[in-house]
Design a protein around this motif. Sequence first.
Motif, PDB file in Angstrom:
ATOM      1  N   ILE A  30       0.825  -1.194   0.243  1.00  0.00           N
ATOM      2  CA  ILE A  30      -0.207  -0.202   0.189  1.00  0.00           C
ATOM      3  C   ILE A  30       0.863   1.433  -0.369  1.00  0.00           C
ATOM      4  O   ILE A  30       1.518   1.476   0.509  1.00  0.00           O
ATOM      5  CB  ILE A  30      -1.186   0.094   1.430  1.00  0.00           C
ATOM      6  N   LEU A  84       0.276   5.412   0.246  1.00  0.00           N
ATOM      7  CA  LEU A  84      -0.553   6.266  -0.212  1.00  0.00           C
ATOM      8  C   LEU A  84       0.482   7.610  -0.406  1.00  0.00           C
ATOM      9  O   LEU A  84       1.536   8.118  -0.187  1.00  0.00           O
ATOM     10  CB  LEU A  84      -0.849   7.034   0.990  1.00  0.00           C
ATOM     11  N   SER A 101     -11.716   8.793   7.306  1.00  0.00           N
ATOM     12  CA  SER A 101     -11.057   7.832   7.008  1.00  0.00           C
ATOM     13  C   SER A 101     -10.737   7.001   8.420  1.00  0.00           C
ATOM     14  O   SER A 101     -10.485   6.034   9.037  1.00  0.00           O
ATOM     15  CB  SER A 101      -9.418   7.975   7.011  1.00  0.00           C
ATOM     16  N   ASN A 159      -7.009   4.225   2.392  1.00  0.00           N
ATOM     17  CA  ASN A 159      -6.468   4.783   0.381  1.00  0.00           C
ATOM     18  C   ASN A 159      -7.433   4.606  -0.470  1.00  0.00           C
ATOM     19  O   ASN A 159      -7.654   5.814  -1.158  1.00  0.00           O
ATOM     20  CB  ASN A 159      -5.203   3.337  -0.013  1.00  0.00           C
ATOM     21  N   THR A 160      -8.411   3.602  -0.084  1.00  0.00           N
ATOM     22  CA  THR A 160      -9.540   3.808  -1.173  1.00  0.00           C
ATOM     23  C   THR A 160     -10.471   5.067  -1.439  1.00  0.00           C
ATOM     24  O   THR A 160     -10.884   5.533  -1.698  1.00  0.00           O
ATOM     25  CB  THR A 160     -10.433   2.628  -1.423  1.00  0.00           C
ATOM     26  N   ARG A 191      -9.690   8.478  -2.015  1.00  0.00           N
ATOM     27  CA  ARG A 191      -9.434   8.558  -3.807  1.00  0.00           C
ATOM     28  C   ARG A 191     -10.676   8.403  -4.502  1.00  0.00           C
ATOM     29  O   ARG A 191     -11.164   8.808  -5.222  1.00  0.00           O
ATOM     30  CB  ARG A 191      -8.698   6.803  -4.612  1.00  0.00           C
ATOM     31  N   GLU A 230      -2.723  13.545   6.153  1.00  0.00           N
ATOM     32  CA  GLU A 230      -3.861  12.921   5.404  1.00  0.00           C
ATOM     33  C   GLU A 230      -4.592  14.514   4.657  1.00  0.00           C
ATOM     34  O   GLU A 230      -4.750  14.490   3.475  1.00  0.00           O
ATOM     35  CB  GLU A 230      -5.115  12.836   6.346  1.00  0.00           C
TER      36      GLU A 230
END
Length: 527
Positions: A253, A255, A446, A455-456, A459, A480
């Motif tokens: 993963i 970011l 989040s 992450n999803t 996006r 973030e």
Amino acid sequence: MNEAAPHFTPPAGTPPIVQLKGIAKYFPGVIANQDVDLEVYPGEIHALLGENGAGKSTLMNILTGIYQADAGEIIIDGYKREFASPQQAIAAGIGMVHQHFKLVQAFTVAENIHLGWDETPRRASAAKLERRTADLAKRFNLQVRPGARISDLSTGEQQRVEILRVLARQARVLILDEPTAVLTPAEARELFSALRNFVAEGNAVFFISHKLDEVLEISDRITILRGGRKIATEKASDCDPRMLAKLMVGRDIVLDDMRARPQGAAPVSKEPVLSLKNVTARGDDGSPALHDINLAVHAGEIVGVAGVAGNGQRELSQVLTGVRPAASGQIVVDGKPMSGRNAAAYAAGGIGHIPEDRLHSGLAPALSITINAVMREYMKPPITNAGVYNPGAATALSKEIAEAADVMIPDYGMPIRNLSGGNQQRLVARREMRIANKVLVAAYPSRGLDVGAINTMLRYIVELRDAGAGIVLISEELEELLNLSDRIAVLYEGRIMGELENQNIDIDEIGLLMGGRTQSEKTREVA
């Protein structure tokens, strides 16, 4: 980040307090847990990691008697035990602080602490209960307001009450499900200090979290679950965030900085699509919560809002979405004044809202997944035509939203509270994004998500920005905000202390503003 916890080794021959052997739990169409072995020793903080829906909370619900295992054994101090209820588990010294609070909203903090506790005096005045609660709070280093009603507390304050209530009952094994999700960094440090004191007395902690840095800081060993099965148990001192993330999701993963706009993305509008002009608002108790807020959001940009929890973020998100009325000032959406308009009018005007408390503010917990998924479009065709509700169309739309949110659902008719917190969050986000053609107000989107789901989620937000919506992103996670925001406004005690362009940003300056100070004030102090 602090260093990882020192290497933990139980004394030779010391048996675990708790052993779980071959635990399995099945729901219709879902394997929640399968053949899970786990143990925790006296003096140990044992972290549980895994994606949303990996089976962490289910496993702990089995240990605390909320669920009964379909296979496997629970062994406490060397003896096989079966818990038919949480009360039996508590009697055996096992207590859990849940991700979703179980407090009586109309009662005070002191009343909640003493409710159902065998050490509560038979006859005690409110003042005596409050004194006892204050003593407990001091003992466990958790600040609470004993006389305040739960309904008047912030989310972070309610979480502290939950933790204090279980600690007060002297559980030998304490299970914490996302305990720092609503705590400030300072509050989290206080909690960690309390946990270390707790295990130093020979007790143990199961610590469920998605925050990899804090897991490495506080835990002795880490068990990773994926798809309901145990993948590994590792010493915290042997792990790093990248390794843990890969074990959780089965892939690397990364970011990235998401501020860059791809070719074809909508440009930032010249005029704001939403603006607040000298807006003030009151809190639930009638006291001032927001003071002369000026904020402009343009289409195609992300405006971040930084600040320590409890400084007006919830009230700001509610004012921006019509949930809370402004006491004074002007709110303008797409050139139209919104004075006196309710939340439905804001939604109809293209304002989506991912609320801070998804379960109680964003969802109707007892209603079905289908109803919750389509509630923003309930009165529109094809869900409702000429006043007639179409169940088939509702189910089809809910499946479309779930698919877009990447949430696997075995039964769309079951109550949405049965979903994991992360899956609830993703459904709320996708539902709100469908109506957010002007602005999306995302408060802690989040929070409670695992590293892959974060992450999803981010996006999703970037895609909406690129489609031409304005985004207000409220978050406690500076990384973030820095990865997504074009500008960052800093909120302190209901005031915007400053607004910074996200280019070569000074982290120290943000920290000062979050504490209610400016760089010039610091310079004067040094001089």
